[in-house]
Design an enzyme around this catalytic site. Structure first.
Site, mmCIF file in Angstrom:
data_model
loop_
_atom_site.group_PDB
_atom_site.id
_atom_site.type_symbol
_atom_site.label_atom_id
_atom_site.label_comp_id
_atom_site.label_asym_id
_atom_site.label_seq_id
_atom_site.Cartn_x
_atom_site.Cartn_y
_atom_site.Cartn_z
ATOM 1 N N GLU A 294 0.825 -1.220 0.000
ATOM 2 C CA GLU A 294 0.000 0.000 0.000
ATOM 3 C C GLU A 294 0.854 1.263 0.000
ATOM 4 O O GLU A 294 0.417 2.309 -0.465
ATOM 5 C CB GLU A 294 -0.928 0.008 1.210
ATOM 6 C CG GLU A 294 -2.184 -0.828 1.015
ATOM 7 C CD GLU A 294 -3.285 -0.488 2.018
ATOM 8 O OE1 GLU A 294 -4.421 -0.975 1.835
ATOM 9 O OE2 GLU A 294 -3.028 0.268 2.979
ATOM 10 N N HIS A 319 10.189 -26.607 0.671
ATOM 11 C CA HIS A 319 9.631 -27.785 -0.002
ATOM 12 C C HIS A 319 8.466 -27.398 -0.906
ATOM 13 O O HIS A 319 7.648 -28.238 -1.244
ATOM 14 C CB HIS A 319 9.207 -28.799 1.064
ATOM 15 C CG HIS A 319 10.326 -29.132 2.000
ATOM 16 N ND1 HIS A 319 11.228 -30.154 1.777
ATOM 17 C CD2 HIS A 319 10.736 -28.521 3.145
ATOM 18 C CE1 HIS A 319 12.127 -30.172 2.747
ATOM 19 N NE2 HIS A 319 11.861 -29.191 3.585
ATOM 20 N N LYS A 434 -14.419 0.429 -3.184
ATOM 21 C CA LYS A 434 -15.291 0.733 -2.026
ATOM 22 C C LYS A 434 -16.546 1.461 -2.501
ATOM 23 O O LYS A 434 -17.666 1.120 -2.112
ATOM 24 C CB LYS A 434 -14.533 1.614 -1.029
ATOM 25 C CG LYS A 434 -13.463 0.914 -0.227
ATOM 26 C CD LYS A 434 -12.868 1.836 0.819
ATOM 27 C CE LYS A 434 -11.711 1.176 1.534
ATOM 28 N NZ LYS A 434 -11.089 2.056 2.534
HETATM 29 O O1 LIG Z 1 -8.784 1.365 9.803
HETATM 30 P P1 LIG Z 1 -9.796 1.508 8.729
HETATM 31 O O2 LIG Z 1 -10.132 2.934 8.417
HETATM 32 O O3 LIG Z 1 -11.011 0.687 9.013
HETATM 33 O O4 LIG Z 1 -9.145 0.961 7.370
HETATM 34 C C1 LIG Z 1 -8.729 -0.366 7.271
HETATM 35 C C2 LIG Z 1 -7.928 -0.567 5.994
HETATM 36 O O5 LIG Z 1 -8.765 -0.337 4.887
HETATM 37 C C3 LIG Z 1 -8.392 0.552 3.912
HETATM 38 O O6 LIG Z 1 -9.143 0.198 2.806
HETATM 39 C C4 LIG Z 1 -6.956 0.601 3.512
HETATM 40 O O7 LIG Z 1 -6.692 -0.222 2.434
HETATM 41 C C5 LIG Z 1 -6.018 0.198 4.615
HETATM 42 O O8 LIG Z 1 -4.901 1.012 4.555
HETATM 43 C C6 LIG Z 1 -6.675 0.281 5.972
HETATM 44 O O9 LIG Z 1 -5.776 -0.141 6.939
#
Ligand SMILES: O=P(O)(O)OC[C@H]1O[C@H](O)[C@H](O)[C@@H](O)[C@@H]1O
Length: 453
Positions: A294, A319, A434
Site C-alpha cells: 500500500e 519444499h 469501495k
Molecule cells: O482502519 P480503517 O479505516 O477501518 O481501514 C482499514 C484498511 O482499509 C483501507 O481500505 C486501507 O486499504 C487500509 O490502509 C486500511 O488499513
C-alpha cells in the site's frame, strides 16, 4: 537491562552484495555510490518532516499518554470473567495485532489459555456465523478498530455482534463488552462512542493504518492480553535511536531500503520475498506485505512503482517455493527473517533401530540445529545460484525485538517511498472498489458507481 543486553535485531547483507558466492547481479559499491546523493536528500526530508511533526509513526512511539490510556483500559477489564478477546478490524487495523499476538504468544495459546484471542479481519459469512455460534458473548470483549470508523467490513461485523450483545445481555452491557479504537473526532464509530459511552482510544489523524501497530491499534489488544507494551515501545525507540544517523550505510532502515530500491529499479528484482524462518514471525510477514504494497505500489503520471511483497515460511516453503526462487526467473530479492535462539528446543533422540541407521546423523542433535542448518544452507544455495538474499536476525522474539522490527520497516518503507518518488502515506487505489460496493449495497450517493457493473 541495556538495549544491547535486551538484544538488537540486525541485518546480514553479505549475500546480497555483488560477487558474494555466486551473486553476479547483487548490490555493488558503485550502485550504492550512484544513489547516495538522492538518499542523503531523502534523509534531509525525513529530518525536516520529523521536526515539523509530519511523521506520526515516529511521534507515536514517544507519546507516553498513549501507553497510559491503553493501560487504563486494560485495567478496566482486569479480573473480569473474559474468555475471548476479539479484534474486529481489517488491514492496518488488524494485521499489526495479529503479528504481535503470533510473535509473542504460542500458536497453541488459544487451546490452553483464557482469554483466547481472535482477529476477525474478514467477512466470510460462514466463518463469521460459525464464530458467533462458538463464542459465549457474555464472556467476550470486542475491540472494534477502524481508523476511519467507516470501513464497511468492520461496521458490518460490529452491527451484528452489537445487536446480539444487546438482545442477549441488554444495552447496559455494551460498556462491558466493547472497546473502540478510532479517529478522535470523525467516523461512525466515534459517533457511537459518544452516544453509547463505551471506552475508546484515539488513532491520531496523521497516523496511517498500516503505520499504527505501535499506537492504540496494536497496544489495546496487546495490553488486554497482558503483553508488555512498554518493552515493545522501548524496543521501537531503541531502533529509532539507531536510525537517527544520516549515514545511509550505518542506518539499518536506510541501508536496507536502498538495497531494495536498487534491487528493484537497477537489477529488475521487483518481487521482494519475506521468508519468515519462525512460525511466530509468519504474520509479521503479512503485516509487511500491507505496509510495502500500500505504501509503494503507486502510479505517478504514467510511471508505475512498487515491488511485489511475497511471504514464505521457513523451513516449510523450502519444499514448495525454493525451486522457483533458485532456478526460476531471477527477479527476486529475498529476506530471511531468522531467530538466533528460542525459549525452548527439542532433542532429537538417536535412531536405535538398524532400519533407521540412515537417519543416524540426526540423533543427538537439537531440532533448532537442523532448523538453523537448513536456513543457512538455503541462503547459501540461493546466493550460489546468483540470487541476492539478506537475513534479518532476531536474537530472540520478544516485545523489545518485535517493537524494533515494526519501527525499522515503517521507516525503511517511508525512505524507499521517497527514493521512488511516491507518497508512501496514501492508498488512492483502494477507493473505487469501495464506492462501487457502496453503490451495489444501495448506499445513497453512490448510485453512479454501479453503472460500470
Ligand atoms: O482502519 P480503517 O479505516 O477501518 O481501514 C482499514 C484498511 O482499509 C483501507 O481500505 C486501507 O486499504 C487500509 O490502509 C486500511 O488499513
Amino acid at each position: 537491562m541495556t538495549g544491547t543486553a535486551k538484544g538488537m535485531i540486525g541485518f546480514d547483507w553479505a549475500y546480497c552484495r555483488a560477487l558474494a558466492v555466486g551473486v553476479q547481479d547483487g548490490i555493488a559499491d558503485e550502485d550504492v555510490e550512484r544513489w547516495l546523493p538522492e538518499a542523503r536528500k531523502v534523509h534531509e526530508r525525513i529530518l525536516k518532516e520529523r521536526e515539523s511533526g509530519l511523521l506520526a509513526f515516529w511521534d507515536i512511539i514517544e507519546d507516553e499518554k498513549v501507553e497510559e490510556r491503553v493501560l487504563e483500559i486494560a485495567e478496566h477489564f482486569k479480573g473480569r470473567l473474559v474468555d475471548n478477546i476479539v479484534v474486529l478490524g481489517i488491514g492496518g487495523s488488524a494485521l499489526g495485532a495479529q503479528a504481535l499476538f503470533d510473535a509473542l504468544v504460542s500458536p497453541f495459546y488459544n487451546l490452553t489459555t483464557r482469554p483466547r484471542f481472535f482477529v476477525l479481519d474478514n467477512i466470510d459469512p460462514l466463518t463469521f456465523s460459525q464464530f458467533l455460534d462458538m463464542v459465549d458473548l457474555g464472556r467476550t470483549v470486542f475491540v472494534v478498530i477502524s481508523k476511519s470508523g467507516t470501513t464497511a467490513e468492520t461496521l458490518s461485523q460490529f452491527l451484528i455482534v452489537k445487536e446480539r450483545v444487546v438482545s442477549l445481555l441488554g444495552r447496559e452491557a455494551l460498556k462491558k463488552h466493547f472497546v473502540v479504537v478510532t479517529d478522535p473526532d470523525k467516523g461512525v464509530l466515534r459517533s457511537w462512542v459518544r452516544e453509547s459511552g463505551v471506552l475508546s482510544c484515539d488513532i491520531p489523524p496523521g497516523l496511517g493504518g498500516r503505520f499504527s501497530v505501535l499506537s492504540a491499534v496494536g497496544l489495546v489488544p496487546a495490553a488486554l492480553l497482558g503483553l508488555d507494551i512498554r518493552e515493545l515501545r522501548e524496543g521501537a525507540r531503541a531502533m529509532a535511536a539507531l536510525c537517527e544517523t544520516a549515514s545511509v550505510i550505518e542506518n539499518p532502515a536506510y541501508c536496507n531500503g536502498l538495497y531494495h530500491v536498487i534491487a528493484d529499479l537497477d537489477k529488475g528484482k521487483n518481487i521482494h520475498v519475506y521468508w519468515a524462518y519462525s512460525d511466530s514471525l509468519y504474520s509479521f510477514a503479512d503485516w509487511l506485505r500491507q505496509l510495502i504494497a500500500e505504501s509503494l505500489g503507486k502510479k505517478v503520471g504514467e510511471k508505475l512503482y512498487g515491488p511485489t511483497p511475497v511471504k514464505a515460511r521457513g523451513v516449510t516453503d523450502q519444499h514448495s517455493q525454493l525451486q522457483l526462487y533458485r532456478e526460476g526467473p531471477n527477479n527476486k530479492i529475498i529476506t530471511f527473517i531468522g531467530v538466533k535462539s528460542w525459549p525452548a528446543d527439542v532433542d532429537i533422540p538417536p535412531a536405535e533401530e538398524e532400519s533407521l541407521a540412515d537417519a543416524g546423523y540426526l540423533g543427538g542433535k537439537k531440532m533448532g540445529e537442523l532448523f538453523h542448518a537448513e536456513q543457512r544452507a538455503t541462503a547459501w544455495a540461493l546466493a550460489e545460484a546468483g540470487r541476492p538474499n539478506i537475513t534479518l536476525w532476531f536474537p530472540q522474539v520478544t516485545p523489545y525485538t518485535i517493537g524494533q522490527a515494526f519501527f525499522l520497516y515503517e521507516l525503511q518503507t517511508v525512505f524507499m517511498g521517497y527514493l521512488y518518488g511516491v507518497n508512501p502515506f496514501d492508498q488512492p487505489g483502494v477507493e473505487l472498489s469501495k464506492k462501487m460496493t457502496y453503490g451495489l449495497m444501495g448506499r445513497k450517493g453512490f448510485e453512479e458507481f454501479v453503472r460500470y457493473l
